[in-house]
Design an enzyme around this catalytic site. Sequence first.
Site, mmCIF file in Angstrom:
data_model
loop_
_atom_site.group_PDB
_atom_site.id
_atom_site.type_symbol
_atom_site.label_atom_id
_atom_site.label_comp_id
_atom_site.label_asym_id
_atom_site.label_seq_id
_atom_site.Cartn_x
_atom_site.Cartn_y
_atom_site.Cartn_z
ATOM 1 N N GLU A 277 5.158 -6.200 -4.028
ATOM 2 C CA GLU A 277 6.307 -7.059 -3.736
ATOM 3 C C GLU A 277 6.056 -8.506 -4.186
ATOM 4 O O GLU A 277 6.993 -9.246 -4.451
ATOM 5 C CB GLU A 277 6.609 -7.027 -2.229
ATOM 6 C CG GLU A 277 8.038 -6.625 -1.934
ATOM 7 C CD GLU A 277 8.382 -6.531 -0.441
ATOM 8 O OE1 GLU A 277 7.592 -6.989 0.413
ATOM 9 O OE2 GLU A 277 9.460 -6.008 -0.143
ATOM 10 N N HIS A 298 -9.800 15.855 -6.254
ATOM 11 C CA HIS A 298 -9.414 17.256 -6.478
ATOM 12 C C HIS A 298 -7.925 17.384 -6.777
ATOM 13 O O HIS A 298 -7.361 18.464 -6.714
ATOM 14 C CB HIS A 298 -9.822 18.099 -5.274
ATOM 15 C CG HIS A 298 -11.308 18.149 -5.110
ATOM 16 N ND1 HIS A 298 -12.073 19.220 -5.516
ATOM 17 C CD2 HIS A 298 -12.181 17.218 -4.639
ATOM 18 C CE1 HIS A 298 -13.351 18.957 -5.279
ATOM 19 N NE2 HIS A 298 -13.443 17.747 -4.749
ATOM 20 N N LYS A 410 19.615 -2.705 -1.026
ATOM 21 C CA LYS A 410 20.207 -3.080 0.265
ATOM 22 C C LYS A 410 21.702 -3.325 0.117
ATOM 23 O O LYS A 410 22.511 -2.849 0.912
ATOM 24 C CB LYS A 410 19.564 -4.382 0.757
ATOM 25 C CG LYS A 410 18.454 -4.188 1.733
ATOM 26 C CD LYS A 410 18.102 -5.528 2.360
ATOM 27 C CE LYS A 410 16.631 -5.632 2.567
ATOM 28 N NZ LYS A 410 16.174 -6.973 2.897
HETATM 29 O O1 PA5 Z 1 7.216 -8.890 2.905
HETATM 30 C C1 PA5 Z 1 8.379 -9.008 3.268
HETATM 31 O O2 PA5 Z 1 8.918 -10.111 3.453
HETATM 32 C C2 PA5 Z 1 9.233 -7.781 3.531
HETATM 33 O O3 PA5 Z 1 8.533 -6.606 3.264
HETATM 34 C C3 PA5 Z 1 9.691 -7.768 4.990
HETATM 35 O O4 PA5 Z 1 8.562 -7.788 5.820
HETATM 36 C C4 PA5 Z 1 10.549 -6.537 5.291
HETATM 37 O O5 PA5 Z 1 11.619 -6.453 4.413
HETATM 38 C C5 PA5 Z 1 11.060 -6.594 6.732
HETATM 39 O O6 PA5 Z 1 11.835 -7.733 6.933
HETATM 40 P P1 PA5 Z 1 12.169 -8.247 8.371
HETATM 41 O O7 PA5 Z 1 10.917 -8.609 9.058
HETATM 42 O O8 PA5 Z 1 13.051 -9.438 8.165
HETATM 43 O O9 PA5 Z 1 12.882 -7.135 9.094
#
Ligand code: PA5
Length: 439
Positions: A277, A298, A410
Amino acid sequence: MLKLKNSPYSIEELESYQREITELHEAMEARTSLGAEYLGWLHAPSSFETKEMERLLDLAAKIRDEADVLVVAGIGGSYLGADALIRAFKPAFGANKPEILFCGNNLSAAYMQELLDYLCDKRFFVNVISKSGRTVETALAFRFLKKELQERYGQEAAGRYIIATTDAESGALRRQVEEEGYESFVVPADIGGRYSVMSAVGLFPMAVAGLDIIGFIEGMVQAEEDFSSAKLKENTAYRYALTRKLLYDKGNLLEILVSYEPALGQFAEWYKQLFGESEGKNGGGIFPMAVANTTDLHSLGQIIQEGPKIFFETVLDLRKPSGLILPVVEGDDDLAYLEGEEIFSMGKKALLATLLAHEEAGVTNLLLEVKEYSERALGYLMYFMMKACAMSAYLGGVNPFDQPGVEAYKNNMLALLGSPSYQEYKGPIEKKLKERGLL
Ligand code: PA5
Protein backbone atom coordinates in the site's frame (compact mmCIF):
# COMPACT_ATOMS: atom_id res chain seq x y z
CA MET A 1 19.53 -7.19 17.23
CA LEU A 2 19.11 -7.24 13.44
CA LYS A 3 21.57 -7.83 10.63
CA LEU A 4 21.15 -7.58 6.86
CA LYS A 5 23.45 -10.11 5.19
CA ASN A 6 24.18 -11.51 1.77
CA SER A 7 23.48 -8.30 -0.16
CA PRO A 8 24.77 -8.26 -3.74
CA TYR A 9 25.89 -4.65 -3.20
CA SER A 10 28.94 -3.54 -1.28
CA ILE A 11 28.71 -0.57 1.06
CA GLU A 12 30.89 1.41 -1.41
CA GLU A 13 28.38 0.76 -4.20
CA LEU A 14 25.50 1.80 -1.97
CA GLU A 15 27.30 4.89 -0.78
CA SER A 16 27.31 6.34 -4.28
CA TYR A 17 23.62 7.06 -3.52
CA GLN A 18 24.36 8.65 -0.16
CA ARG A 19 23.45 12.17 -1.30
CA GLU A 20 19.98 11.17 -2.40
CA ILE A 21 19.40 9.21 0.81
CA THR A 22 20.58 12.13 2.95
CA GLU A 23 18.25 14.53 1.16
CA LEU A 24 15.26 12.23 1.62
CA HIS A 25 16.18 11.59 5.26
CA GLU A 26 16.46 15.29 6.00
CA ALA A 27 13.17 16.02 4.27
CA MET A 28 11.51 13.35 6.44
CA GLU A 29 12.97 14.80 9.62
CA ALA A 30 12.08 18.36 8.58
CA ARG A 31 8.56 17.20 7.65
CA THR A 32 8.88 18.52 4.11
CA SER A 33 8.70 15.17 2.32
CA LEU A 34 5.63 13.85 0.49
CA GLY A 35 2.83 13.00 2.93
CA ALA A 36 4.82 14.48 5.83
CA GLU A 37 1.60 15.06 7.79
CA TYR A 38 1.59 11.28 8.39
CA LEU A 39 5.13 10.99 9.72
CA GLY A 40 3.96 10.98 13.35
CA TRP A 41 5.08 7.33 13.75
CA LEU A 42 8.74 8.30 13.24
CA HIS A 43 9.14 9.43 16.85
CA ALA A 44 5.94 8.04 18.36
CA PRO A 45 7.62 5.13 20.20
CA SER A 46 9.93 7.41 22.22
CA SER A 47 7.12 9.82 23.04
CA PHE A 48 4.42 7.35 24.09
CA GLU A 49 2.63 8.84 27.11
CA THR A 50 3.04 6.86 30.33
CA LYS A 51 -0.45 7.80 31.49
CA GLU A 52 -2.02 6.48 28.30
CA MET A 53 0.01 3.28 28.66
CA GLU A 54 -1.31 2.84 32.23
CA ARG A 55 -4.93 3.40 31.14
CA LEU A 56 -4.47 0.91 28.33
CA LEU A 57 -2.94 -1.72 30.61
CA ASP A 58 -5.64 -1.23 33.29
CA LEU A 59 -8.47 -1.66 30.83
CA ALA A 60 -6.74 -4.66 29.25
CA ALA A 61 -6.33 -6.27 32.70
CA LYS A 62 -10.04 -5.81 33.42
CA ILE A 63 -10.97 -7.49 30.15
CA ARG A 64 -8.50 -10.32 30.75
CA ASP A 65 -10.29 -10.95 34.05
CA GLU A 66 -13.81 -10.82 32.74
CA ALA A 67 -13.85 -11.97 29.12
CA ASP A 68 -13.76 -15.30 27.33
CA VAL A 69 -13.23 -13.49 24.04
CA LEU A 70 -12.11 -10.09 22.77
CA VAL A 71 -13.48 -9.50 19.29
CA VAL A 72 -11.42 -7.01 17.32
CA ALA A 73 -13.29 -5.44 14.39
CA GLY A 74 -10.98 -3.71 11.92
CA ILE A 75 -9.44 -4.00 8.47
CA GLY A 76 -6.03 -3.28 6.89
CA GLY A 77 -3.79 -1.31 9.21
CA SER A 78 -6.52 -1.41 11.84
CA TYR A 79 -5.96 -5.10 12.57
CA LEU A 80 -2.94 -6.59 10.78
CA GLY A 81 -0.29 -5.45 13.28
CA ALA A 82 -2.12 -6.81 16.32
CA ASP A 83 -3.03 -10.03 14.51
CA ALA A 84 0.61 -10.51 13.43
CA LEU A 85 1.93 -10.12 16.94
CA ILE A 86 -0.73 -12.12 18.74
CA ARG A 87 -0.23 -15.05 16.36
CA ALA A 88 3.54 -14.75 16.76
CA PHE A 89 3.29 -15.42 20.48
CA LYS A 90 0.22 -17.53 21.04
CA PRO A 91 0.71 -21.29 21.11
CA ALA A 92 -0.04 -22.96 17.80
CA PHE A 93 -2.76 -25.15 19.31
CA GLY A 94 -5.65 -24.41 21.63
CA ALA A 95 -7.17 -21.07 22.50
CA ASN A 96 -5.75 -18.51 24.89
CA LYS A 97 -7.95 -16.97 27.50
CA PRO A 98 -9.21 -14.51 26.55
CA GLU A 99 -9.28 -15.62 22.98
CA ILE A 100 -8.70 -12.80 20.48
CA LEU A 101 -10.82 -13.05 17.35
CA PHE A 102 -10.78 -10.74 14.36
CA CYS A 103 -13.64 -9.63 12.15
CA GLY A 104 -14.69 -6.63 10.08
CA ASN A 105 -11.90 -7.53 7.65
CA ASN A 106 -14.09 -9.23 5.04
CA LEU A 107 -17.64 -9.29 3.73
CA SER A 108 -18.29 -12.98 4.21
CA ALA A 109 -21.80 -13.61 5.51
CA ALA A 110 -20.81 -17.09 6.65
CA TYR A 111 -17.83 -15.79 8.64
CA MET A 112 -20.03 -13.28 10.46
CA GLN A 113 -22.76 -15.84 11.15
CA GLU A 114 -20.24 -18.40 12.44
CA LEU A 115 -18.67 -15.78 14.69
CA LEU A 116 -22.05 -14.83 16.16
CA ASP A 117 -22.89 -18.51 16.71
CA TYR A 118 -19.53 -19.03 18.43
CA LEU A 119 -20.06 -16.02 20.70
CA CYS A 120 -23.59 -16.93 21.77
CA ASP A 121 -22.54 -18.65 25.02
CA LYS A 122 -19.39 -16.60 25.63
CA ARG A 123 -18.72 -13.45 27.58
CA PHE A 124 -17.16 -11.11 25.04
CA PHE A 125 -15.92 -7.56 24.67
CA VAL A 126 -15.52 -5.70 21.36
CA ASN A 127 -12.65 -3.47 20.32
CA VAL A 128 -13.82 -1.71 17.18
CA ILE A 129 -10.92 -0.04 15.38
CA SER A 130 -11.30 2.39 12.50
CA LYS A 131 -9.33 5.57 12.09
CA SER A 132 -11.80 7.06 9.62
CA GLY A 133 -14.71 5.59 11.53
CA ARG A 134 -16.52 4.90 8.27
CA THR A 135 -15.04 1.74 6.75
CA VAL A 136 -17.97 -0.38 5.60
CA GLU A 137 -16.59 -3.86 6.40
CA THR A 138 -15.74 -2.83 9.96
CA ALA A 139 -18.92 -0.82 10.55
CA LEU A 140 -21.09 -3.73 9.39
CA ALA A 141 -19.38 -6.23 11.68
CA PHE A 142 -19.59 -3.81 14.58
CA ARG A 143 -23.32 -3.38 14.08
CA PHE A 144 -23.89 -7.14 14.45
CA LEU A 145 -21.77 -7.30 17.61
CA LYS A 146 -23.42 -4.22 19.09
CA LYS A 147 -26.86 -5.67 18.44
CA GLU A 148 -25.89 -8.94 20.14
CA LEU A 149 -24.59 -7.04 23.19
CA GLN A 150 -27.69 -4.81 23.32
CA GLU A 151 -29.98 -7.84 23.20
CA ARG A 152 -28.03 -9.44 26.03
CA TYR A 153 -27.56 -6.50 28.36
CA GLY A 154 -29.88 -3.70 27.20
CA GLN A 155 -28.80 -0.63 25.29
CA GLU A 156 -27.06 1.23 28.09
CA ALA A 157 -25.19 -1.63 29.72
CA ALA A 158 -24.04 -2.94 26.32
CA GLY A 159 -21.70 0.03 26.05
CA ARG A 160 -19.63 -1.35 28.93
CA TYR A 161 -18.43 -4.13 26.61
CA ILE A 162 -17.34 -1.86 23.76
CA ILE A 163 -14.02 -0.08 23.35
CA ALA A 164 -13.57 2.09 20.26
CA THR A 165 -10.23 3.10 18.76
CA THR A 166 -10.68 5.92 16.29
CA ASP A 167 -9.91 9.50 15.33
CA ALA A 168 -10.07 12.05 18.15
CA GLU A 169 -12.80 14.08 16.52
CA SER A 170 -14.27 12.93 13.25
CA GLY A 171 -16.20 9.93 11.91
CA ALA A 172 -19.27 7.90 12.77
CA LEU A 173 -17.37 5.88 15.36
CA ARG A 174 -16.27 8.91 17.37
CA ARG A 175 -19.87 10.15 17.19
CA GLN A 176 -21.07 6.85 18.69
CA VAL A 177 -18.42 7.12 21.44
CA GLU A 178 -19.78 10.52 22.35
CA GLU A 179 -23.43 9.54 22.14
CA GLU A 180 -23.16 6.16 23.84
CA GLY A 181 -20.27 6.74 26.24
CA TYR A 182 -17.93 3.91 25.15
CA GLU A 183 -14.38 3.70 26.46
CA SER A 184 -12.12 4.86 23.66
CA PHE A 185 -8.58 5.30 22.41
CA VAL A 186 -7.35 7.78 19.84
CA VAL A 187 -5.61 6.94 16.57
CA PRO A 188 -3.23 9.90 16.29
CA ALA A 189 -4.09 12.15 13.34
CA ASP A 190 -0.49 12.05 12.07
CA ILE A 191 -0.21 8.24 11.98
CA GLY A 192 -1.78 6.29 9.10
CA GLY A 193 -3.32 2.83 9.48
CA ARG A 194 -0.41 0.64 8.37
CA TYR A 195 2.05 2.59 10.55
CA SER A 196 -0.21 2.51 13.62
CA VAL A 197 0.81 -0.72 15.35
CA MET A 198 2.67 1.33 18.00
CA SER A 199 -0.54 3.14 18.97
CA ALA A 200 -3.56 1.74 20.81
CA VAL A 201 -4.58 0.20 17.45
CA GLY A 202 -1.97 -2.52 17.95
CA LEU A 203 -1.18 -2.22 21.62
CA PHE A 204 -4.63 -2.68 23.13
CA PRO A 205 -5.50 -6.05 21.56
CA MET A 206 -1.93 -7.18 22.24
CA ALA A 207 -2.25 -6.21 25.92
CA VAL A 208 -5.56 -8.09 26.22
CA ALA A 209 -3.80 -11.12 24.73
CA GLY A 210 -1.22 -10.86 27.51
CA LEU A 211 1.71 -9.74 25.34
CA ASP A 212 4.53 -7.64 26.76
CA ILE A 213 3.62 -4.33 25.14
CA ILE A 214 6.16 -2.39 27.18
CA GLY A 215 8.90 -4.62 25.77
CA PHE A 216 7.40 -4.15 22.31
CA ILE A 217 7.57 -0.34 22.62
CA GLU A 218 11.08 -0.55 24.08
CA GLY A 219 12.16 -2.50 21.01
CA MET A 220 10.67 0.19 18.82
CA VAL A 221 12.41 2.93 20.78
CA GLN A 222 15.70 1.09 20.34
CA ALA A 223 15.08 0.85 16.60
CA GLU A 224 14.08 4.52 16.44
CA GLU A 225 17.54 5.28 17.80
CA ASP A 226 19.46 2.67 15.79
CA PHE A 227 17.92 3.76 12.46
CA SER A 228 18.10 7.50 13.06
CA SER A 229 21.22 8.22 11.03
CA ALA A 230 21.16 9.35 7.41
CA LYS A 231 24.39 7.45 6.81
CA LEU A 232 24.03 4.20 4.89
CA LYS A 233 26.96 2.76 6.79
CA GLU A 234 25.09 3.20 10.08
CA ASN A 235 21.50 2.67 9.00
CA THR A 236 20.50 -0.89 8.04
CA ALA A 237 16.94 0.19 7.24
CA TYR A 238 18.21 2.58 4.57
CA ARG A 239 20.64 -0.04 3.23
CA TYR A 240 17.74 -2.47 2.87
CA ALA A 241 15.57 0.19 1.18
CA LEU A 242 18.27 1.12 -1.30
CA THR A 243 19.15 -2.52 -2.02
CA ARG A 244 15.49 -3.20 -2.81
CA LYS A 245 15.40 -0.25 -5.19
CA LEU A 246 18.55 -1.33 -7.03
CA LEU A 247 17.20 -4.86 -7.36
CA TYR A 248 13.89 -3.50 -8.66
CA ASP A 249 15.68 -1.33 -11.21
CA LYS A 250 17.36 -4.50 -12.49
CA GLY A 251 13.97 -6.11 -13.22
CA ASN A 252 13.12 -7.73 -9.90
CA LEU A 253 9.47 -6.73 -9.82
CA LEU A 254 8.53 -8.82 -6.79
CA GLU A 255 9.95 -9.32 -3.33
CA ILE A 256 9.19 -12.59 -1.58
CA LEU A 257 9.44 -12.46 2.19
CA VAL A 258 10.54 -15.91 3.25
CA SER A 259 9.86 -17.13 6.74
CA TYR A 260 10.61 -20.46 8.39
CA GLU A 261 8.29 -19.95 11.34
CA PRO A 262 4.56 -20.74 10.98
CA ALA A 263 3.80 -18.34 13.84
CA LEU A 264 4.96 -15.49 11.58
CA GLY A 265 2.31 -16.12 8.92
CA GLN A 266 0.35 -13.01 9.85
CA PHE A 267 3.54 -10.99 10.16
CA ALA A 268 3.98 -11.64 6.45
CA GLU A 269 0.46 -10.29 5.86
CA TRP A 270 1.38 -7.15 7.80
CA TYR A 271 4.55 -6.78 5.71
CA LYS A 272 2.57 -7.20 2.46
CA GLN A 273 0.15 -4.46 3.39
CA LEU A 274 2.87 -2.13 4.61
CA PHE A 275 4.96 -2.30 1.45
CA GLY A 276 2.18 -2.90 -1.07
CA GLU A 277 0.00 0.00 0.00
CA SER A 278 2.95 2.32 0.54
CA GLU A 279 4.93 1.69 -2.65
CA GLY A 280 2.53 0.45 -5.30
CA LYS A 281 1.66 3.68 -7.07
CA ASN A 282 1.87 5.40 -10.46
CA GLY A 283 2.49 2.11 -12.26
CA GLY A 284 5.52 1.25 -10.11
CA GLY A 285 6.51 -0.44 -6.88
CA ILE A 286 7.77 -3.84 -5.82
CA PHE A 287 4.95 -6.39 -5.52
CA PRO A 288 5.28 -7.91 -2.03
CA MET A 289 4.72 -11.64 -1.72
CA ALA A 290 5.42 -14.11 1.04
CA VAL A 291 6.14 -17.79 1.45
CA ALA A 292 6.15 -19.93 4.58
CA ASN A 293 8.92 -22.50 4.41
CA THR A 294 9.54 -25.31 4.47
CA THR A 295 5.78 -25.78 3.72
CA ASP A 296 5.91 -23.73 0.53
CA LEU A 297 9.10 -25.38 -0.69
CA HIS A 298 6.76 -28.25 -1.53
CA SER A 299 4.51 -25.99 -3.61
CA LEU A 300 5.95 -22.65 -4.76
CA GLY A 301 9.51 -23.88 -4.28
CA GLN A 302 9.45 -25.30 -7.80
CA ILE A 303 8.53 -22.06 -9.56
CA ILE A 304 10.94 -20.08 -7.39
CA GLN A 305 13.77 -22.40 -8.39
CA GLU A 306 12.94 -22.78 -12.07
CA GLY A 307 10.33 -20.18 -13.02
CA PRO A 308 10.89 -16.71 -14.47
CA LYS A 309 13.42 -14.68 -12.50
CA ILE A 310 11.40 -11.55 -11.82
CA PHE A 311 11.82 -11.47 -8.05
CA PHE A 312 14.26 -11.47 -5.20
CA GLU A 313 13.82 -13.06 -1.78
CA THR A 314 14.23 -11.53 1.65
CA VAL A 315 14.77 -14.40 4.02
CA LEU A 316 13.77 -13.76 7.60
CA ASP A 317 15.95 -15.71 9.99
CA LEU A 318 13.70 -15.30 13.01
CA ARG A 319 12.53 -18.53 14.52
CA LYS A 320 10.65 -19.39 17.71
CA PRO A 321 13.12 -21.29 19.87
CA SER A 322 12.46 -24.69 21.40
CA GLY A 323 14.86 -27.31 22.73
CA LEU A 324 12.97 -30.11 20.97
CA ILE A 325 15.31 -32.97 20.06
CA LEU A 326 14.65 -35.83 17.65
CA PRO A 327 13.91 -38.84 19.85
CA VAL A 328 15.21 -42.38 19.53
CA VAL A 329 12.49 -44.83 18.43
CA GLU A 330 12.25 -48.50 17.65
CA GLY A 331 12.30 -49.40 13.97
CA ASP A 332 14.20 -48.07 10.98
CA ASP A 333 12.70 -44.87 9.50
CA ASP A 334 15.95 -43.74 7.78
CA LEU A 335 16.40 -40.96 10.36
CA ALA A 336 18.93 -42.58 12.69
CA TYR A 337 21.63 -40.11 11.55
CA LEU A 338 19.53 -37.27 13.02
CA GLU A 339 18.91 -38.78 16.46
CA GLY A 340 19.69 -36.29 19.22
CA GLU A 341 19.69 -33.31 16.82
CA GLU A 342 17.79 -30.15 17.75
CA ILE A 343 14.91 -29.42 15.39
CA PHE A 344 15.65 -25.69 15.82
CA SER A 345 19.10 -26.04 14.28
CA MET A 346 17.71 -28.22 11.48
CA GLY A 347 15.48 -25.23 10.63
CA LYS A 348 18.58 -23.10 10.09
CA LYS A 349 20.13 -25.75 7.87
CA ALA A 350 16.97 -25.88 5.76
CA LEU A 351 17.12 -22.09 5.44
CA LEU A 352 20.76 -22.07 4.36
CA ALA A 353 20.30 -25.00 1.98
CA THR A 354 17.39 -23.25 0.28
CA LEU A 355 19.18 -19.92 0.12
CA LEU A 356 22.07 -21.54 -1.71
CA ALA A 357 19.84 -23.51 -4.08
CA HIS A 358 17.84 -20.41 -5.03
CA GLU A 359 20.92 -18.26 -5.36
CA GLU A 360 22.54 -20.78 -7.67
CA ALA A 361 19.39 -20.63 -9.80
CA GLY A 362 19.88 -16.86 -10.14
CA VAL A 363 17.63 -15.53 -7.35
CA THR A 364 19.08 -12.84 -5.09
CA ASN A 365 18.57 -13.79 -1.44
CA LEU A 366 18.88 -11.05 1.16
CA LEU A 367 19.13 -12.41 4.69
CA LEU A 368 17.54 -10.55 7.59
CA GLU A 369 18.81 -12.05 10.80
CA VAL A 370 17.00 -11.31 14.06
CA LYS A 371 18.62 -12.99 17.03
CA GLU A 372 15.85 -12.89 19.62
CA TYR A 373 12.22 -14.07 19.48
CA SER A 374 10.42 -11.65 21.77
CA GLU A 375 7.96 -8.76 21.71
CA ARG A 376 10.97 -6.48 21.97
CA ALA A 377 12.57 -8.00 18.87
CA LEU A 378 9.31 -7.86 16.90
CA GLY A 379 8.88 -4.19 17.87
CA TYR A 380 12.41 -3.58 16.64
CA LEU A 381 11.81 -5.45 13.39
CA MET A 382 8.50 -3.72 12.69
CA TYR A 383 10.02 -0.26 13.16
CA PHE A 384 12.91 -1.30 10.90
CA MET A 385 10.40 -2.36 8.23
CA MET A 386 8.43 0.88 8.50
CA LYS A 387 11.54 3.04 8.23
CA ALA A 388 12.80 1.01 5.27
CA CYS A 389 9.38 1.12 3.64
CA ALA A 390 9.05 4.90 3.90
CA MET A 391 12.55 5.33 2.41
CA SER A 392 11.78 2.78 -0.34
CA ALA A 393 8.64 4.66 -1.35
CA TYR A 394 10.51 7.97 -1.36
CA LEU A 395 13.24 6.43 -3.52
CA GLY A 396 10.46 5.41 -5.92
CA GLY A 397 9.17 9.00 -5.91
CA VAL A 398 5.81 8.27 -4.27
CA ASN A 399 3.97 9.26 -1.09
CA PRO A 400 4.30 6.30 1.33
CA PHE A 401 1.27 7.28 3.35
CA ASP A 402 -1.69 7.53 1.00
CA GLN A 403 -3.61 4.78 -0.82
CA PRO A 404 -5.53 6.46 -3.64
CA GLY A 405 -5.82 3.14 -5.50
CA VAL A 406 -7.96 1.62 -2.77
CA GLU A 407 -10.71 4.14 -3.48
CA ALA A 408 -11.58 2.67 -6.89
CA TYR A 409 -13.13 -0.55 -5.54
CA LYS A 410 -14.71 1.32 -2.64
CA ASN A 411 -16.44 3.82 -4.91
CA ASN A 412 -17.83 1.07 -7.13
CA MET A 413 -18.93 -1.02 -4.17
CA LEU A 414 -20.61 1.84 -2.35
CA ALA A 415 -22.37 2.86 -5.56
CA LEU A 416 -23.62 -0.71 -6.15
CA LEU A 417 -24.73 -1.00 -2.54
CA GLY A 418 -26.81 2.15 -3.01
CA SER A 419 -24.96 4.50 -0.68
CA PRO A 420 -26.70 7.90 -0.91
CA SER A 421 -23.33 9.66 -1.39
CA TYR A 422 -22.56 7.57 -4.50
CA GLN A 423 -26.01 7.64 -6.13
CA GLU A 424 -24.86 9.24 -9.38
CA TYR A 425 -22.38 6.39 -10.09
CA LYS A 426 -24.83 3.52 -9.51
CA GLY A 427 -26.50 3.61 -12.97
CA PRO A 428 -23.29 3.85 -15.04
CA ILE A 429 -21.59 1.08 -13.04
CA GLU A 430 -24.57 -1.24 -13.32
CA LYS A 431 -24.67 -0.56 -17.07
CA LYS A 432 -20.99 -1.51 -17.50
CA LEU A 433 -21.50 -4.75 -15.59
CA LYS A 434 -24.64 -5.63 -17.56
CA GLU A 435 -22.77 -5.09 -20.84
CA ARG A 436 -20.24 -7.69 -19.68
CA GLY A 437 -23.02 -10.07 -18.66
CA LEU A 438 -21.94 -9.83 -15.05
CA LEU A 439 -25.12 -8.43 -13.53
O1 PA5 B 1 -3.10 1.66 6.00
C1 PA5 B 1 -4.20 2.19 5.90
O2 PA5 B 1 -4.38 3.40 6.09
C2 PA5 B 1 -5.42 1.36 5.54
O3 PA5 B 1 -5.08 0.02 5.32
C3 PA5 B 1 -6.45 1.44 6.67
O4 PA5 B 1 -5.85 0.98 7.86
C4 PA5 B 1 -7.69 0.60 6.35
O5 PA5 B 1 -8.23 0.98 5.13
C5 PA5 B 1 -8.73 0.77 7.45
O6 PA5 B 1 -9.11 2.10 7.58
P1 PA5 B 1 -9.86 2.62 8.85
O7 PA5 B 1 -8.99 2.45 10.02
O8 PA5 B 1 -10.14 4.07 8.57
O9 PA5 B 1 -11.13 1.82 8.98
